[in-house]
Design a protein around this motif. Structure first.
Motif, PDB file in Angstrom:
ATOM      1  N   UNK A 105       0.836  -1.197   0.000  1.00  0.00           N
ATOM      2  CA  UNK A 105       0.000   0.000   0.000  1.00  0.00           C
ATOM      3  C   UNK A 105       0.874   1.252   0.000  1.00  0.00           C
ATOM      4  N   UNK A 106       0.489   2.222  -0.833  1.00  0.00           N
ATOM      5  CA  UNK A 106       1.160   3.521  -0.833  1.00  0.00           C
ATOM      6  C   UNK A 106       0.552   4.342   0.303  1.00  0.00           C
ATOM      7  N   UNK A 107       1.428   4.776   1.214  1.00  0.00           N
ATOM      8  CA  UNK A 107       0.967   5.541   2.375  1.00  0.00           C
ATOM      9  C   UNK A 107       1.014   7.047   2.141  1.00  0.00           C
ATOM     10  N   UNK A 108       1.921   7.485   1.274  1.00  0.00           N
ATOM     11  CA  UNK A 108       2.097   8.925   1.048  1.00  0.00           C
ATOM     12  C   UNK A 108       2.731   9.142  -0.322  1.00  0.00           C
ATOM     13  N   UNK A 109       2.349  10.230  -0.975  1.00  0.00           N
ATOM     14  CA  UNK A 109       2.946  10.639  -2.250  1.00  0.00           C
ATOM     15  C   UNK A 109       3.489  12.050  -2.101  1.00  0.00           C
ATOM     16  N   UNK A 110       4.599  12.292  -2.793  1.00  0.00           N
ATOM     17  CA  UNK A 110       5.197  13.635  -2.766  1.00  0.00           C
ATOM     18  C   UNK A 110       5.800  13.893  -4.144  1.00  0.00           C
ATOM     19  N   UNK A 111       5.529  15.074  -4.660  1.00  0.00           N
ATOM     20  CA  UNK A 111       6.084  15.459  -5.959  1.00  0.00           C
ATOM     21  C   UNK A 111       6.222  16.973  -5.989  1.00  0.00           C
ATOM     22  N   UNK A 112       7.383  17.459  -6.420  1.00  0.00           N
ATOM     23  CA  UNK A 112       7.548  18.901  -6.541  1.00  0.00           C
ATOM     24  C   UNK A 112       8.615  19.234  -7.570  1.00  0.00           C
ATOM     25  N   UNK A 113       8.412  20.359  -8.229  1.00  0.00           N
ATOM     26  CA  UNK A 113       9.482  20.958  -9.018  1.00  0.00           C
ATOM     27  C   UNK A 113      10.408  21.668  -8.047  1.00  0.00           C
ATOM     28  N   UNK A 114      11.676  21.803  -8.434  1.00  0.00           N
ATOM     29  CA  UNK A 114      12.672  22.416  -7.554  1.00  0.00           C
ATOM     30  C   UNK A 114      13.274  23.636  -8.242  1.00  0.00           C
ATOM     31  N   UNK A 115      13.301  24.770  -7.525  1.00  0.00           N
ATOM     32  CA  UNK A 115      13.959  25.977  -8.048  1.00  0.00           C
ATOM     33  C   UNK A 115      15.462  25.718  -8.147  1.00  0.00           C
ATOM     34  N   UNK A 116      16.125  26.305  -9.146  1.00  0.00           N
ATOM     35  CA  UNK A 116      17.594  26.168  -9.209  1.00  0.00           C
ATOM     36  C   UNK A 116      18.232  26.683  -7.920  1.00  0.00           C
ATOM     37  N   UNK A 117      19.192  25.931  -7.405  1.00  0.00           N
ATOM     38  CA  UNK A 117      19.819  26.259  -6.124  1.00  0.00           C
ATOM     39  C   UNK A 117      21.302  26.573  -6.272  1.00  0.00           C
ATOM     40  N   UNK A 118      21.742  26.785  -7.494  1.00  0.00           N
ATOM     41  CA  UNK A 118      23.123  27.184  -7.771  1.00  0.00           C
ATOM     42  C   UNK A 118      23.078  28.484  -8.568  1.00  0.00           C
ATOM     43  N   UNK A 119      24.130  29.279  -8.441  1.00  0.00           N
ATOM     44  CA  UNK A 119      24.217  30.502  -9.246  1.00  0.00           C
ATOM     45  C   UNK A 119      24.458  30.171 -10.712  1.00  0.00           C
ATOM     46  N   UNK A 120      25.300  29.163 -10.960  1.00  0.00           N
ATOM     47  CA  UNK A 120      25.595  28.741 -12.330  1.00  0.00           C
ATOM     48  C   UNK A 120      25.263  27.256 -12.445  1.00  0.00           C
ATOM     49  N   UNK A 121      24.561  26.891 -13.492  1.00  0.00           N
ATOM     50  CA  UNK A 121      24.176  25.499 -13.693  1.00  0.00           C
ATOM     51  C   UNK A 121      23.973  25.253 -15.184  1.00  0.00           C
ATOM     52  N   UNK A 122      24.060  23.996 -15.546  1.00  0.00           N
ATOM     53  CA  UNK A 122      23.878  23.595 -16.946  1.00  0.00           C
ATOM     54  C   UNK A 122      22.469  23.044 -17.129  1.00  0.00           C
ATOM     55  N   UNK A 123      21.829  23.446 -18.211  1.00  0.00           N
ATOM     56  CA  UNK A 123      20.540  22.889 -18.587  1.00  0.00           C
ATOM     57  C   UNK A 123      20.737  22.214 -19.943  1.00  0.00           C
ATOM     58  N   UNK A 124      20.736  20.897 -19.933  1.00  0.00           N
ATOM     59  CA  UNK A 124      20.902  20.112 -21.157  1.00  0.00           C
ATOM     60  C   UNK A 124      19.533  19.926 -21.808  1.00  0.00           C
ATOM     61  N   UNK A 125      19.355  20.427 -23.034  1.00  0.00           N
ATOM     62  CA  UNK A 125      18.048  20.297 -23.688  1.00  0.00           C
ATOM     63  C   UNK A 125      17.572  18.844 -23.788  1.00  0.00           C
ATOM     64  N   UNK A 126      18.495  17.901 -23.967  1.00  0.00           N
ATOM     65  CA  UNK A 126      18.120  16.479 -24.061  1.00  0.00           C
ATOM     66  C   UNK A 126      17.526  15.995 -22.735  1.00  0.00           C
ATOM     67  N   UNK A 127      18.134  16.373 -21.607  1.00  0.00           N
ATOM     68  CA  UNK A 127      17.594  15.987 -20.296  1.00  0.00           C
ATOM     69  C   UNK A 127      16.191  16.540 -20.102  1.00  0.00           C
ATOM     70  N   UNK A 128      15.998  17.778 -20.506  1.00  0.00           N
ATOM     71  CA  UNK A 128      14.683  18.406 -20.338  1.00  0.00           C
ATOM     72  C   UNK A 128      13.661  17.768 -21.283  1.00  0.00           C
ATOM     73  N   UNK A 129      14.093  17.396 -22.472  1.00  0.00           N
ATOM     74  CA  UNK A 129      13.202  16.741 -23.434  1.00  0.00           C
ATOM     75  C   UNK A 129      12.757  15.376 -22.914  1.00  0.00           C
ATOM     76  N   UNK A 130      13.687  14.623 -22.336  1.00  0.00           N
ATOM     77  CA  UNK A 130      13.362  13.293 -21.817  1.00  0.00           C
ATOM     78  C   UNK A 130      12.300  13.376 -20.727  1.00  0.00           C
ATOM     79  N   UNK A 131      12.451  14.318 -19.808  1.00  0.00           N
ATOM     80  CA  UNK A 131      11.487  14.432 -18.701  1.00  0.00           C
ATOM     81  C   UNK A 131      10.217  15.173 -19.114  1.00  0.00           C
ATOM     82  N   UNK A 132      10.312  16.009 -20.127  1.00  0.00           N
ATOM     83  CA  UNK A 132       9.158  16.811 -20.527  1.00  0.00           C
ATOM     84  C   UNK A 132       8.913  17.995 -19.608  1.00  0.00           C
ATOM     85  N   UNK A 133       9.882  18.281 -18.747  1.00  0.00           N
ATOM     86  CA  UNK A 133       9.749  19.402 -17.812  1.00  0.00           C
ATOM     87  C   UNK A 133      10.205  20.692 -18.497  1.00  0.00           C
ATOM     88  N   UNK A 134       9.417  21.740 -18.343  1.00  0.00           N
ATOM     89  CA  UNK A 134       9.794  23.059 -18.830  1.00  0.00           C
ATOM     90  C   UNK A 134      10.620  23.712 -17.723  1.00  0.00           C
TER      91      UNK A 134
END
Length: 191
Positions: A42-71
């Motif tokens: 039995x599933x007792x709890x579900x949790x899901x959230x988008x996360x704000x970027x937490x670094x000043x500089x970070x890489x966004x790979x278009x392929x990674x974003x395409x795979x997840x479908x996250x904007x």
């Protein structure tokens, strides 16, 4: 990293989606978790959230974003702050064992986020993918990707693959199936 917690009946299935594969360069874009009572299936709890970027500089790979479908803009606009996400994670996981598909990928990304936020934790993990690796090693399946193994084992996605919560649910179902096979084999060996 330790592998097991004291409470083996209650597990947390965890998955992350990321902006790129390298935890030193990218950021977590989405986290999903389910708390699972393995004894009752039995599933007792579900949790899901988008996360704000937490670094000043970070890489966004278009392929990674395409795979997840996250904007990625949704992470910036609608995501939770990393400190708040860590508090949520800690409240859910406590001392439970974490399961995941290729879970050490997720843990490396989480450890990076935790370090940046100044938080330390020990992780108790079971990699569900490793339970199924023999299927691809012995050419029963073409590969050991979660989608391939889920199809082979008759586990259906309730939504899109490569979204954190959906992947958590499939991982939990695959863990239960593999655990059942192992338990049956152990019972047969006792006879």
């Amino acid at each position: 990293m330790s592998y097991y917690s004291k409470n083996k009946q209650i597990l947390v299935s965890l998955d992350t989606e990321v902006s790129c594969l390298d935890p030193d360069l990218g950021v977590i874009t989405e986290i999903g978790m389910i708390v699972l009572d393995c004894e009752k299936n039995k599933i007792l709890q579900r949790y899901e959230t988008l996360v704000k970027p937490y670094k000043d500089k970070y890489k966004v790979d278009p392929k990674s974003m395409e795979i997840s479908g996250i904007n990625f803009q949704d992470c910036i606009d609608k995501g939770k702050d990393a400190k708040e996400v860590i508090q949520d994670i800690e409240a859910i996981i406590e001392k439970k064992t974490v399961i995941g598909w290729n879970v050490f990928f997720d843990i490396r990304h989480l450890m990076s986020m935790y370090k940046i936020m100044g938080v330390e934790r020990d992780w108790y993990c079971i990699d569900v993918k490793s339970m199924y690796d023999p299927l691809s090693i012995f050419n029963v399946t073409q590969n050991s990707k979660q989608v391939t193994i889920a199809e082979y084992m008759g586990v259906k996605y309730s939504g899109a693959a490569h979204r954190a919560l959906n992947d958590c649910i499939v991982t939990a179902e695959l863990f239960i199936k593999a655990s059942g096979l192992i338990k049956r084999q152990l019972s047969n060996n006792k006879e």
